[in-house]
Scaffold this motif. Sequence first.
Motif, PDB file in Angstrom:
ATOM      1  N   ALA B  48       0.839  -1.198   0.000  1.00  0.00           N
ATOM      2  CA  ALA B  48       0.000   0.000   0.000  1.00  0.00           C
ATOM      3  C   ALA B  48       0.878   1.253   0.000  1.00  0.00           C
ATOM      4  CB  ALA B  48      -0.943  -0.015   1.205  1.00  0.00           C
ATOM      5  N   ASP B  49       1.931   1.233   0.821  1.00  0.00           N
ATOM      6  CA  ASP B  49       2.867   2.364   0.838  1.00  0.00           C
ATOM      7  C   ASP B  49       3.461   2.609  -0.547  1.00  0.00           C
ATOM      8  OD1 ASP B  49       2.463   2.639   3.510  1.00  0.00           O
ATOM      9  OD2 ASP B  49       4.374   1.743   4.136  1.00  0.00           O
ATOM     10  N   GLY B  50       3.730   1.513  -1.243  1.00  0.00           N
ATOM     11  CA  GLY B  50       4.345   1.642  -2.566  1.00  0.00           C
ATOM     12  C   GLY B  50       3.348   1.890  -3.686  1.00  0.00           C
ATOM     13  N   GLY B  51       2.068   1.946  -3.332  1.00  0.00           N
ATOM     14  CA  GLY B  51       1.049   2.237  -4.343  1.00  0.00           C
ATOM     15  C   GLY B  51       0.714   1.063  -5.251  1.00  0.00           C
ATOM     16  N   LEU B  52       1.102  -0.148  -4.857  1.00  0.00           N
ATOM     17  CA  LEU B  52       0.803  -1.309  -5.709  1.00  0.00           C
ATOM     18  C   LEU B  52      -0.565  -1.913  -5.381  1.00  0.00           C
ATOM     19  CD1 LEU B  52       4.322  -3.015  -5.831  1.00  0.00           C
ATOM     20  CD2 LEU B  52       3.378  -1.259  -7.308  1.00  0.00           C
ATOM     21  N   VAL B  53      -1.040  -1.624  -4.180  1.00  0.00           N
ATOM     22  CA  VAL B  53      -2.407  -1.994  -3.801  1.00  0.00           C
ATOM     23  C   VAL B  53      -3.004  -0.808  -3.050  1.00  0.00           C
ATOM     24  CG1 VAL B  53      -1.691  -4.419  -3.505  1.00  0.00           C
ATOM     25  CG2 VAL B  53      -1.917  -2.943  -1.489  1.00  0.00           C
ATOM     26  N   GLU B  54      -4.326  -0.831  -2.892  1.00  0.00           N
ATOM     27  CA  GLU B  54      -4.965   0.231  -2.116  1.00  0.00           C
ATOM     28  C   GLU B  54      -6.165  -0.330  -1.366  1.00  0.00           C
ATOM     29  OE1 GLU B  54      -6.035   2.994  -5.186  1.00  0.00           O
ATOM     30  OE2 GLU B  54      -7.661   1.710  -5.936  1.00  0.00           O
ATOM     31  N   VAL B  55      -6.535   0.332  -0.289  1.00  0.00           N
ATOM     32  CA  VAL B  55      -7.711  -0.101   0.465  1.00  0.00           C
ATOM     33  C   VAL B  55      -8.927   0.269  -0.359  1.00  0.00           C
ATOM     34  CG1 VAL B  55      -9.038   0.206   2.563  1.00  0.00           C
ATOM     35  CG2 VAL B  55      -6.535   0.211   2.663  1.00  0.00           C
ATOM     36  N   SER B  56      -9.706  -0.735  -0.727  1.00  0.00           N
ATOM     37  CA  SER B  56     -10.844  -0.477  -1.616  1.00  0.00           C
ATOM     38  C   SER B  56     -12.156  -0.433  -0.853  1.00  0.00           C
ATOM     39  CB  SER B  56     -10.913  -1.559  -2.692  1.00  0.00           C
ATOM     40  OG  SER B  56     -10.982  -2.832  -2.099  1.00  0.00           O
ATOM     41  N   ALA B  57     -12.160  -0.938   0.366  1.00  0.00           N
ATOM     42  CA  ALA B  57     -13.390  -0.910   1.164  1.00  0.00           C
ATOM     43  C   ALA B  57     -13.039  -1.202   2.615  1.00  0.00           C
ATOM     44  CB  ALA B  57     -14.377  -1.946   0.645  1.00  0.00           C
ATOM     45  N   GLU B  58     -13.864  -0.695   3.525  1.00  0.00           N
ATOM     46  CA  GLU B  58     -13.685  -1.060   4.922  1.00  0.00           C
ATOM     47  C   GLU B  58     -14.977  -1.671   5.426  1.00  0.00           C
ATOM     48  OE1 GLU B  58     -11.209   1.324   7.355  1.00  0.00           O
ATOM     49  OE2 GLU B  58     -10.504   2.572   5.704  1.00  0.00           O
ATOM     50  N   ARG B  63     -12.239  -4.569   9.253  1.00  0.00           N
ATOM     51  CA  ARG B  63     -11.851  -5.217   7.999  1.00  0.00           C
ATOM     52  C   ARG B  63     -11.444  -4.194   6.958  1.00  0.00           C
ATOM     53  NH1 ARG B  63     -13.180  -9.850   4.750  1.00  0.00           N
ATOM     54  NH2 ARG B  63     -13.279  -9.268   2.565  1.00  0.00           N
ATOM     55  N   LYS B  64     -10.273  -4.453   6.335  1.00  0.00           N
ATOM     56  CA  LYS B  64      -9.828  -3.598   5.241  1.00  0.00           C
ATOM     57  C   LYS B  64      -9.675  -4.463   4.008  1.00  0.00           C
ATOM     58  CE  LYS B  64      -6.472  -1.622   7.782  1.00  0.00           C
ATOM     59  NZ  LYS B  64      -5.196  -0.912   8.024  1.00  0.00           N
ATOM     60  N   GLU B  65     -10.375  -4.103   2.982  1.00  0.00           N
ATOM     61  CA  GLU B  65     -10.276  -4.869   1.757  1.00  0.00           C
ATOM     62  C   GLU B  65      -9.319  -4.154   0.823  1.00  0.00           C
ATOM     63  OE1 GLU B  65     -13.812  -7.185  -0.020  1.00  0.00           O
ATOM     64  OE2 GLU B  65     -13.602  -5.369  -1.231  1.00  0.00           O
ATOM     65  N   TYR B  66      -8.379  -4.905   0.294  1.00  0.00           N
ATOM     66  CA  TYR B  66      -7.382  -4.321  -0.596  1.00  0.00           C
ATOM     67  C   TYR B  66      -7.659  -4.706  -2.040  1.00  0.00           C
ATOM     68  CZ  TYR B  66      -4.522  -3.357   3.542  1.00  0.00           C
ATOM     69  OH  TYR B  66      -4.051  -2.886   4.743  1.00  0.00           O
ATOM     70  N   ALA B  67      -7.349  -3.794  -2.919  1.00  0.00           N
ATOM     71  CA  ALA B  67      -7.456  -4.078  -4.352  1.00  0.00           C
ATOM     72  C   ALA B  67      -6.137  -3.729  -5.016  1.00  0.00           C
ATOM     73  CB  ALA B  67      -8.588  -3.255  -4.977  1.00  0.00           C
ATOM     74  N   ILE B  68      -5.816  -4.439  -6.073  1.00  0.00           N
ATOM     75  CA  ILE B  68      -4.575  -4.167  -6.794  1.00  0.00           C
ATOM     76  C   ILE B  68      -4.750  -2.893  -7.629  1.00  0.00           C
ATOM     77  CG2 ILE B  68      -5.175  -5.542  -8.833  1.00  0.00           C
ATOM     78  CD1 ILE B  68      -2.216  -6.541  -8.817  1.00  0.00           C
ATOM     79  N   THR B  69      -3.706  -2.108  -7.754  1.00  0.00           N
ATOM     80  CA  THR B  69      -3.762  -0.883  -8.581  1.00  0.00           C
ATOM     81  C   THR B  69      -3.140  -1.186  -9.954  1.00  0.00           C
ATOM     82  OG1 THR B  69      -1.566  -0.158  -7.895  1.00  0.00           O
ATOM     83  CG2 THR B  69      -3.419   0.547  -6.526  1.00  0.00           C
ATOM     84  N   PRO B  70      -3.291  -0.273 -10.899  1.00  0.00           N
ATOM     85  CA  PRO B  70      -2.628  -0.491 -12.199  1.00  0.00           C
ATOM     86  C   PRO B  70      -1.122  -0.697 -12.040  1.00  0.00           C
ATOM     87  CG  PRO B  70      -4.252   1.249 -12.404  1.00  0.00           C
ATOM     88  CD  PRO B  70      -4.169   0.919 -10.933  1.00  0.00           C
ATOM     89  N   ALA B  71      -0.491   0.062 -11.125  1.00  0.00           N
ATOM     90  CA  ALA B  71       0.945  -0.121 -10.906  1.00  0.00           C
ATOM     91  C   ALA B  71       1.240  -1.530 -10.396  1.00  0.00           C
ATOM     92  CB  ALA B  71       1.462   0.918  -9.910  1.00  0.00           C
ATOM     93  N   GLY B  72       0.365  -2.042  -9.536  1.00  0.00           N
ATOM     94  CA  GLY B  72       0.540  -3.388  -9.007  1.00  0.00           C
ATOM     95  C   GLY B  72       0.419  -4.428 -10.106  1.00  0.00           C
ATOM     96  N   ARG B  73      -0.560  -4.201 -10.973  1.00  0.00           N
ATOM     97  CA  ARG B  73      -0.769  -5.126 -12.083  1.00  0.00           C
ATOM     98  C   ARG B  73       0.433  -5.118 -13.032  1.00  0.00           C
ATOM     99  NH1 ARG B  73      -5.780  -7.699 -12.906  1.00  0.00           N
ATOM    100  NH2 ARG B  73      -6.955  -6.459 -11.410  1.00  0.00           N
ATOM    101  N   ALA B  74       1.003  -3.952 -13.208  1.00  0.00           N
ATOM    102  CA  ALA B  74       2.178  -3.852 -14.076  1.00  0.00           C
ATOM    103  C   ALA B  74       3.356  -4.614 -13.464  1.00  0.00           C
ATOM    104  CB  ALA B  74       2.549  -2.381 -14.277  1.00  0.00           C
ATOM    105  N   GLU B  75       3.516  -4.457 -12.149  1.00  0.00           N
ATOM    106  CA  GLU B  75       4.607  -5.151 -11.465  1.00  0.00           C
ATOM    107  C   GLU B  75       4.411  -6.674 -11.565  1.00  0.00           C
ATOM    108  OE1 GLU B  75       7.471  -4.649 -10.187  1.00  0.00           O
ATOM    109  OE2 GLU B  75       7.677  -6.640  -9.266  1.00  0.00           O
TER     110      GLU B  75
END
Lengths: 171, 171
Positions: B48-58, B63-75
């Motif tokens: 999350a700090d690196g911007g590869l995932v983000e909290v998409s819902a609480e 509970r914190k739900e994480y989703a992958i970001t475009p940067a994460g998908r690229a990595e």
Amino acid sequence: MSLRHAVLGLLADRPASGYDLMKRFETSLAHVWSATQSQVYGELGKLADGGLVEVSAEGPRGRKEYAITPAGRAELHHWLTEVEPTRARRSDSLLRVFFLGELTRLEARTYLLGEAERAAQQLAGLKEAEAAIDWGGDPLSVHGRLAMEYGKRLSEMHEEWARWAAEQLTP
Amino acid sequence: MSLRHAVLGLLADRPASGYDLMKRFETSLAHVWSATQSQVYGELGKLADGGLVEVSAEGPRGRKEYAITPAGRAELHHWLTEVEPTRARRSDSLLRVFFLGELTRLEARTYLLGEAERAAQQLAGLKEAEAAIDWGGDPLSVHGRLAMEYGKRLSEMHEEWARWAAEQLTP
DNA sequence: CCAACCATGTAATAAGTTACATGATTCA
DNA sequence: TGAATCATGTAACTTATTACATGGTTGG
């Protein structure tokens, strides 16, 4: 905690210095248990503190030759006969397989065929090593041979599987 | 550093909480990449700090739900297609094979037959799991199936090898 | 109401990797 | 004399494991 047992096992065969041990980690044990130089020297120190090995001779350039003690041999025997082997559970090449859905079918096939190729290369490397090794009757190499056979069967299986898997992705 | 890619790969399929991810590490990825709870939560924070995932819902219970970001998908894509898989090089069960010379022939045979038995058990476990899993068409399970086949072939090979090896030690 | 499950995090420790640092000996 | 090899160690960092700590929610 098997690094310690790898070191004990090598010293059980014959005394050796840290430098000698490193060479054996890089050759015979390379596909089975890897270790870095700083790990080996560190572990020798800890084993000596614990009385499982002892300095048996000192040579030029500060060389210290270590030998296994009876306590070390007992620990090795215990590990060999009574400690349940842990199933290895980490393979980054197999992990990728789970995520091939992120790729196009072509990319996924390319990955799997690459795996097949790498496995084939590995098999070739093992066969070459096998031919180069002097399989003289020393006790460690009898069993090294069993491990070599495992490696060969594993590479073969890996290659066949990868080709099969690539085919599964061909519509 | 594949833990991070394991997490990214799972989130690429669908958003999930740390708790959800742990369950998937314990089930589908169990034989391929293990992780502990503290690793997973730690890695989610770093991603999350690196911007590869983000909290998409609480949700409830923090509970914190994480989703992958475009940067994460690229990595993830980069890792899948361009990073050479490392050959796994650690197996304590195979390491023991090198040192079987420390044992009597009977003890060594017992070890190898134990290996055969453990491999057979593993195969049985995999077959059971395979039957229990709903292999619905979701994209991750298509490839999970390929990994499952690998596991089955590996156990079979392991068992056969161990029986063969035990035989080699029978004079 | 209580057990099972959901849910997150931290602290301490152990194991493994990479880089740095140093120097002696041998042999061509 | 200079390159290759022998030889040992430490420091900084990353990765992985184990144990601790806490509390909310759901369903029988």
